[in-house]
Design a protein around this motif. Structure first.
Motif, PDB file in Angstrom:
ATOM      1  N   ILE A  72     102.041  62.994 -41.977  1.00  0.00           N
ATOM      2  CA  ILE A  72     103.086  62.068 -42.418  1.00  0.00           C
ATOM      3  C   ILE A  72     104.083  61.812 -41.297  1.00  0.00           C
ATOM      4  O   ILE A  72     104.491  60.664 -41.046  1.00  0.00           O
ATOM      5  CB  ILE A  72     103.810  62.622 -43.663  1.00  0.00           C
ATOM      6  N   THR A  73     104.472  62.876 -40.585  1.00  0.00           N
ATOM      7  CA  THR A  73     105.417  62.734 -39.475  1.00  0.00           C
ATOM      8  C   THR A  73     104.859  61.822 -38.395  1.00  0.00           C
ATOM      9  O   THR A  73     105.565  60.937 -37.873  1.00  0.00           O
ATOM     10  CB  THR A  73     105.733  64.118 -38.868  1.00  0.00           C
ATOM     11  N   PHE A  74     103.581  62.010 -38.068  1.00  0.00           N
ATOM     12  CA  PHE A  74     102.945  61.182 -37.042  1.00  0.00           C
ATOM     13  C   PHE A  74     102.936  59.705 -37.456  1.00  0.00           C
ATOM     14  O   PHE A  74     103.278  58.818 -36.671  1.00  0.00           O
ATOM     15  CB  PHE A  74     101.513  61.675 -36.792  1.00  0.00           C
ATOM     16  N   VAL A  75     102.573  59.454 -38.728  1.00  0.00           N
ATOM     17  CA  VAL A  75     102.523  58.074 -39.214  1.00  0.00           C
ATOM     18  C   VAL A  75     103.930  57.478 -39.274  1.00  0.00           C
ATOM     19  O   VAL A  75     104.122  56.286 -38.989  1.00  0.00           O
ATOM     20  CB  VAL A  75     101.835  58.006 -40.592  1.00  0.00           C
ATOM     21  N   PHE A  76     104.913  58.288 -39.623  1.00  0.00           N
ATOM     22  CA  PHE A  76     106.309  57.827 -39.598  1.00  0.00           C
ATOM     23  C   PHE A  76     106.681  57.284 -38.220  1.00  0.00           C
ATOM     24  O   PHE A  76     107.312  56.230 -38.096  1.00  0.00           O
ATOM     25  CB  PHE A  76     107.243  58.988 -39.948  1.00  0.00           C
ATOM     26  N   ILE A  77     106.282  58.015 -37.183  1.00  0.00           N
ATOM     27  CA  ILE A  77     106.600  57.607 -35.805  1.00  0.00           C
ATOM     28  C   ILE A  77     105.937  56.268 -35.485  1.00  0.00           C
ATOM     29  O   ILE A  77     106.574  55.358 -34.922  1.00  0.00           O
ATOM     30  CB  ILE A  77     106.150  58.694 -34.799  1.00  0.00           C
ATOM     31  N   ILE A  78     104.661  56.136 -35.870  1.00  0.00           N
ATOM     32  CA  ILE A  78     103.937  54.882 -35.621  1.00  0.00           C
ATOM     33  C   ILE A  78     104.577  53.727 -36.394  1.00  0.00           C
ATOM     34  O   ILE A  78     104.756  52.616 -35.863  1.00  0.00           O
ATOM     35  CB  ILE A  78     102.449  55.017 -36.020  1.00  0.00           C
ATOM     36  N   GLU A  79     104.945  53.972 -37.639  1.00  0.00           N
ATOM     37  CA  GLU A  79     105.582  52.950 -38.464  1.00  0.00           C
ATOM     38  C   GLU A  79     106.939  52.521 -37.897  1.00  0.00           C
ATOM     39  O   GLU A  79     107.308  51.347 -37.941  1.00  0.00           O
ATOM     40  CB  GLU A  79     105.761  53.464 -39.900  1.00  0.00           C
TER      41      GLU A  79
END
Length: 465
Positions: free
Chosen positions: A285-292
């Motif tokens: 989730i943290t990784f996808v947050f960064i991409i988003e």
């Protein structure tokens, strides 16, 4: 006394099944009946209230308070363990749905199907693709809804009948993999909650592969035969409206995001690094947050996305975790009556003569698997039936002298197959509504394949034992 214990156990299961069949809330039925059975067993068979202190005063008030203390202890245990794991998985899945990553994955997965010439082979390909997606999109109903949006229109455009298309989609039934709720529960049942990946690689994968290979081979022959029968009856109808195929709005790169927790779990397992499912989900989730954030450059949106994740966790608590807790109480009540233990000991003594020991094992696997299969059909929920009866399996396996996973695994598979055979299952209702057919029309066509799958499941489990 032993006959009374067996009789009371059977009556309890029948009564609970009756009320669930009458569409009473299963959470209420499991909790209420569990309390009654625990108190009844205390007074009739002398079985102590689970997780309660030894008391000299055994007044009804103290017994009642101890039974509620057991419920509280069960809530705490599940919420801090299996329940939290399942909620983290659901939160991640809800986020993937929110950003269209899972829908994009399902949409692109149908591309190779259009290159297959034979429409019955397309059905097999659809089944295999769907089962592959199941490892990252763990919700049965959730995956079916995605496939209805992305793959079903392709099947209809390729002149496949709607009833046939939804029947094949319903067979994408097994819950498996390290981030699936049933798999996590199974690992907890056998005392290996930290080894979900290991159980998948060493045991579960064989049952899944056997199911996928056998059903994929049978699908073309079986549904071609069904179509021939319908053609003779004159009920074929090729005049159907082709739904619009919608490409979800998100970058193609996002198809890799649903795989992140699975990749992390497998990678760390082979590297010898200890990583639990909850951490894998939150890291992803943290990784996808960064991409988003890089994509939208809007920190406020991330806060809104967090609410989506928390709502997903709350919804799975209501639909799954609460059933898991209630079913645990019911299972302990059934166990307290002692009837199951007597039957197992009888089977064990029957098979103690060495060469016949395998009969007791095969009987136990078969009886428990079909018990859970039919319970899932009645309840419309695989996880409810699995938790209600699966928790009895480890003790039974120990008495039979086999590893707990050898008995719990076929029950887990049976719960999934039974759910696919239930006309009140959420997934079946969604398929029936989309194709404008009766849920029973789907069940009648798929039950022969599901029963074959049950035989395969029992055979693989017996081999692994």
């Amino acid at each position: 006394m032993q006959l009374f214990m067996i009789f009371s156990t059977l009556i309890s299961v029948i009564i609970v099944s009756y009320y669930i069949l009458k569409k009473y809330n299963p959470i209420f039925i499991f909790l209420f009946s569990g309390i009654i059975l625990i108190i009844f067993a205390f007074y009739i068979t002398g079985t102590p209230i689970p997780k309660s202190p030894t008391r000299e005063d055994v007044s009804f008030l103290n017994v009642l308070l101890d039974s509620y203390a057991f419920i509280v202890a069960t809530f705490k245990e599940q919420l801090s363990g299996t329940g939290l794991i399942i909620m983290s998985v659901a939160g991640f899945a809800a986020y993937m749905k929110h950003i269209n990553a899972s829908a994009k994955l399902a949409f692109l997965a149908n591309k190779p199907l259009g290159k297959i010439q034979n429409k019955y082979l397309i059905l097999s390909g659809t089944f295999v693709v769907g089962m592959a997606l199941k490892i990252v999109i763990s919700s049965y109903t959730g995956l079916l809804l995605l496939l209805l949006a992305c793959i079903y229109p392709v099947l209809i455009a390729l002149k496949i009948r709607p009833i046939t298309a939804v029947c094949v989609l319903s067979l994408i039934a097994l819950d498996y993999g390290p981030k699936d709720a049933n798999s996590i529960t199974m690992a907890n049942m056998v005392g290996e909650s930290e080894n979900v990946v290991g159980l998948f690689l060493n045991y579960q994968i064989y049952s899944v592969l056997a199911y996928v290979v056998c059903i994929a081979i049978l699908i073309p022959f079986y549904f071609a035969w069904i179509d021939r029968k319908d053609r003779i009856k004159g009920v074929l109808n090729d005049e159907v409206e082709i739904p619009e195929i919608i490409d979800p709005k998100c970058p193609t790169l996002y198809i890799f995001f649903p795989w992140l927790p699975v990749v992390l779990l497998f990678a760390t397992y082979f590297m010898g690094i200890k990583l639990d499912v909850v951490s894998a989900n939150f890291i992803s989730i943290t990784f996808v947050f960064i991409i988003e954030f890089i994509r939208h450059k809007d920190a406020k949106k991330l806060g809104e996305d967090m609410v989506v994740i928390l709502k997903g966790m709350a919804e799975i608590f209501v639909s799954v975790v609460s059933i898991l807790i209630a079913a645990s109480v019911f299972a302990k009540g059934i166990e307290s009556l002692g009837g199951i233990g007597i039957l197992v000991n009888a089977m064990k003594s029957f098979g103690e003569e060495g060469e016949f020991a395998w009969i007791a094992v095969l009987l136990s696997i078969t009886i428990l698997s079909f018990l859970v299969y039919f319970a899932s059909v009645i309840m419309g929920s695989g996880i409810a039936a699995f938790n209600a009866f699966g928790k009895l399996a480890p003790d039974i396996a120990t008495k039979l002298g086999i590893a707990p996973i050898a008995l719990v695994l076929p029950i887990e598979i049976a719960s999934c197959l039974g759910r696919a055979a239930s006309p009140i299952s959420g997934g079946i209702l969604a398929l029936a509504g989309f194709a404008k057919v009766s849920p029973m029309d789907i069940i009648k066509r798929t039950t022969p394949l599901l029963l074959i799958a049950m035989i395969i499941n029992i055979a693989v489990a017996f081999y692994l034992s």
